[in-house]
Design a protein around this motif. Structure first.
Motif, short mmCIF file in Angstrom:
data_model
loop_
_atom_site.label_atom_id
_atom_site.label_comp_id
_atom_site.label_asym_id
_atom_site.label_seq_id
_atom_site.Cartn_x
_atom_site.Cartn_y
_atom_site.Cartn_z
N ALA A 22 -9.66 45.62 -84.42
CA ALA A 22 -10.59 44.51 -84.27
C ALA A 22 -9.92 43.33 -83.57
O ALA A 22 -10.54 42.65 -82.74
CB ALA A 22 -11.11 44.09 -85.65
N ARG A 23 -8.66 43.08 -83.89
CA ARG A 23 -7.93 41.98 -83.23
C ARG A 23 -7.77 42.26 -81.74
O ARG A 23 -7.92 41.36 -80.91
CB ARG A 23 -6.58 41.78 -83.90
N LEU A 24 -7.43 43.51 -81.42
CA LEU A 24 -7.28 43.85 -80.00
C LEU A 24 -8.61 43.76 -79.27
O LEU A 24 -8.68 43.28 -78.13
CB LEU A 24 -6.71 45.26 -79.87
N ASN A 25 -9.69 44.21 -79.93
CA ASN A 25 -11.02 44.10 -79.31
C ASN A 25 -11.41 42.65 -79.08
O ASN A 25 -12.05 42.30 -78.08
CB ASN A 25 -12.06 44.79 -80.19
N ALA A 26 -11.01 41.79 -80.03
CA ALA A 26 -11.34 40.37 -79.89
C ALA A 26 -10.65 39.77 -78.67
O ALA A 26 -11.23 38.96 -77.94
CB ALA A 26 -10.95 39.62 -81.16
N VAL A 27 -9.36 40.17 -78.46
CA VAL A 27 -8.64 39.65 -77.29
C VAL A 27 -9.30 40.12 -76.00
O VAL A 27 -9.51 39.35 -75.06
CB VAL A 27 -7.16 40.11 -77.34
N MET A 28 -9.66 41.43 -75.95
CA MET A 28 -10.26 41.96 -74.74
C MET A 28 -11.67 41.46 -74.51
O MET A 28 -12.24 41.62 -73.44
CB MET A 28 -10.27 43.50 -74.79
N ALA A 29 -12.27 40.84 -75.55
CA ALA A 29 -13.63 40.32 -75.41
C ALA A 29 -13.68 38.98 -74.68
O ALA A 29 -14.75 38.57 -74.24
CB ALA A 29 -14.29 40.20 -76.79
N TYR A 30 -12.53 38.29 -74.58
CA TYR A 30 -12.52 37.01 -73.86
C TYR A 30 -12.85 37.26 -72.40
O TYR A 30 -12.22 38.10 -71.73
CB TYR A 30 -11.15 36.34 -73.97
N GLU A 31 -13.81 36.51 -71.90
CA GLU A 31 -14.30 36.75 -70.55
C GLU A 31 -13.22 36.52 -69.49
O GLU A 31 -13.05 37.32 -68.57
CB GLU A 31 -15.51 35.86 -70.27
N ASP A 32 -12.49 35.40 -69.64
CA ASP A 32 -11.44 35.09 -68.66
C ASP A 32 -10.35 36.14 -68.68
O ASP A 32 -9.83 36.57 -67.63
CB ASP A 32 -10.84 33.71 -68.93
N PHE A 33 -9.97 36.59 -69.90
CA PHE A 33 -8.91 37.59 -70.02
C PHE A 33 -9.37 38.93 -69.44
O PHE A 33 -8.67 39.58 -68.68
CB PHE A 33 -8.52 37.75 -71.49
#
Length: 466
Positions: A86-97
């Protein structure tokens, strides 16, 4: 029918009929064009490679900082938890990232992909990419995506991406528990590389054109001078009987010519010593580091040797350019005696990684220019000689003012001896320094007492600058 040999002979005759300036223009344009193309390609390749390496190193540091904590579950053969996913998915969910890094995979040593933001790869076991294998050895690797690879064909990649493979360490140890593979879009990289290439080629072309124009102007003026002198000599032959009255002037001119020849010979000796004491020593050191790099057992050791070799070659090139431009070292004329000694020591320490102990001060600002150059070369060659025989052992540089003389002494223990390589010059080390000092009316002493070697030189500070 005209033979090939006749064509060649005709071309040679036409070439000889051209003015010297025209011959030079044709030859120089050809040579400069070839050199510019080769140098531009090499410089662009080196700078582009360096830019990508720097970018991937920074990306790797960023990745380990962001994902390290979330991947500790896989240490000691564990499985990644739902919380970490879930933490990794949250990071990849950032639009800029995600706009810059659209895809992320986490590899285990056995080829399992324990995390991917592409569901088609999640949990699969695929052949471990070569770059990932190297990353498990502790190094950061990058490559442009191979669109034929299985993990890419499953996702139907159509445009190339930059793949960065970064090792993830177990907290508190050097153990590598996983490798993060992240895909970066190439638009920014391509823009940066294109700008770099344009800048490099702009400088290369501008430099080549400037060199051709300036040198052609000089040669053209010389060619015209030669033509004028030929005509003048023809006229002088007619008036040769009147030259008897000018015997005294000719003798004076001869005396001045002899003085100029002696001065030129002296300058050439100093220039020869400059080339040996500076660039040749730096190049020899670079060749030594090249050999050590070839024998290196780890990538980090090889990179360290390559960095030392590159620094040494850049310094040697800079000195060669400076010597060629004015037969003096850069900035030496504007430095104090103590600053000259410090500069030579700092350069030696940066190049070899060894320490030098400085004792004593001159307490005087300047001396004649040739004396200041000699002082720099004495310290430089003395430290090089000490490094050859002492390795990493401490070296002491002692300096003082004695009357109108500056005394510099370099002491080092003799702990090792590296034999000369075939590529190294011989007979120009301490002998070259001695010749330089004697030209400046100084004193030179090199002696060995037991296991210690001492180089003791005294330079006359009151000698006028020629």
């Amino acid at each position: 029918m005209i033979s090939l040999r006749q064509h060649f002979q005709g071309a040679v005759l036409r070439w000889r009929d051209l003015e010297l300036a025209t011959q030079y223009l044709i030859a120089s344009v050809s040579v400069v064009l070839m050199v510019s193309v080769v140098s531009g390609m090499l410089i662009s390749a080196v700078l582009n490679q360096s830019a990508i390496d720097d970018r991937t190193e920074r990306t790797a540091l960023f990745l380990e900082g962001v994902f390290s904590a979330a991947l500790q579950d896989v240490a000691d053969g564990g499985e990644i938890s739902d919380v970490s996913i879930a933490r990794l998915n949250a990071v990849m969910a950032y639009e800029d990232f995600a706009g810059r890094y659209p895809y992320l995979e986490v590899w285990l040593p056995d080829g399992r992909i324990v995390y991917s933001n592409s569901s088609v790869l999640m949990g699969r076991q695929l052949p471990l990419p070569i770059e990932a294998q190297q990353a498990f050895q502790g190094s950061v690797r990058w490559a442009f995506a191979d669109l034929s690879a299985q993990e890419h064909t499953l996702r139907e990649f159509e445009s190339p991406l930059l793949e960065v493979y970064a090792p993830v360490h177990k907290l508190g140890s050097d153990e590598i528990i996983a490798v993060v593979e992240i895909h970066e879009t190439t638009e920014g990289i391509e823009h940066s590389l294109t700008n770099t290439t344009l800048v490099v080629w702009s400088f290369v072309v501008a430099g080549a054109l400037a060199a051709i124009v300036v040198l052609f102007g000089i040669v053209q003026r010389g060619s015209r001078t030669i033509q004028a002198q030929r005509h003048d000599l023809a006229e002088r032959l007619k008036a040769s009987l009147h030259l008897r009255a000018q015997v005294g002037e000719v003798q004076e001119a001869r005396r001045l010519s002899d003085n100029a020849a002696l001065l030129a010979q002296k300058r050439l000796k100093l220039a020869s010593a400059d080339l040996h004491d500076g660039p040749s020593q730096l190049i020899n050191f670079a060749l030594l580091k090249a050999q050590e790099s070839a024998e290196a057992k780890t990538p980090s050791e090889r990179q360290r040797n390559l960095n030392a070799m590159r620094t040494s070659l850049i310094t040697a090139l800079s000195e060669i350019r400076s010597i060629s431009h004015g037969l003096i070292l850069p900035d030496i004329a504007n430095l104090s005696l103590d600053a000259i000694v410090d500069l030579a020591i700092e350069t030696h320490e940066a190049r070899t990684g060894t320490g030098v102990v400085r004792k004593g001060q001159f307490g005087r600002n300047r001396a004649a220019l040739e004396t200041q150059i000699a002082l720099y070369r004495i310290v430089q060659e003395g430290l090089n000689n000490a490094f050859r025989h002492s390795g990493d052992s401490p070296v002491t540089v002692f300096s003082e003012i004695s009357g109108h003389h500056a005394r510099i002494e370099i002491r080092n223990p003799i702990t090792t001896h590296r034999p000369r390589e075939p590529h190294e010059l011989s007979g120009m080390g301490l002998d070259g320094l001695k010749a330089r000092v004697e030209i400046l009316n100084g004193s030179f002493a090199a002696r060995q007492v037991g296991d210690e070697f001492s180089l003791d030189v005294s330079l006359d500070l009151e000698r006028p600058d020629d």
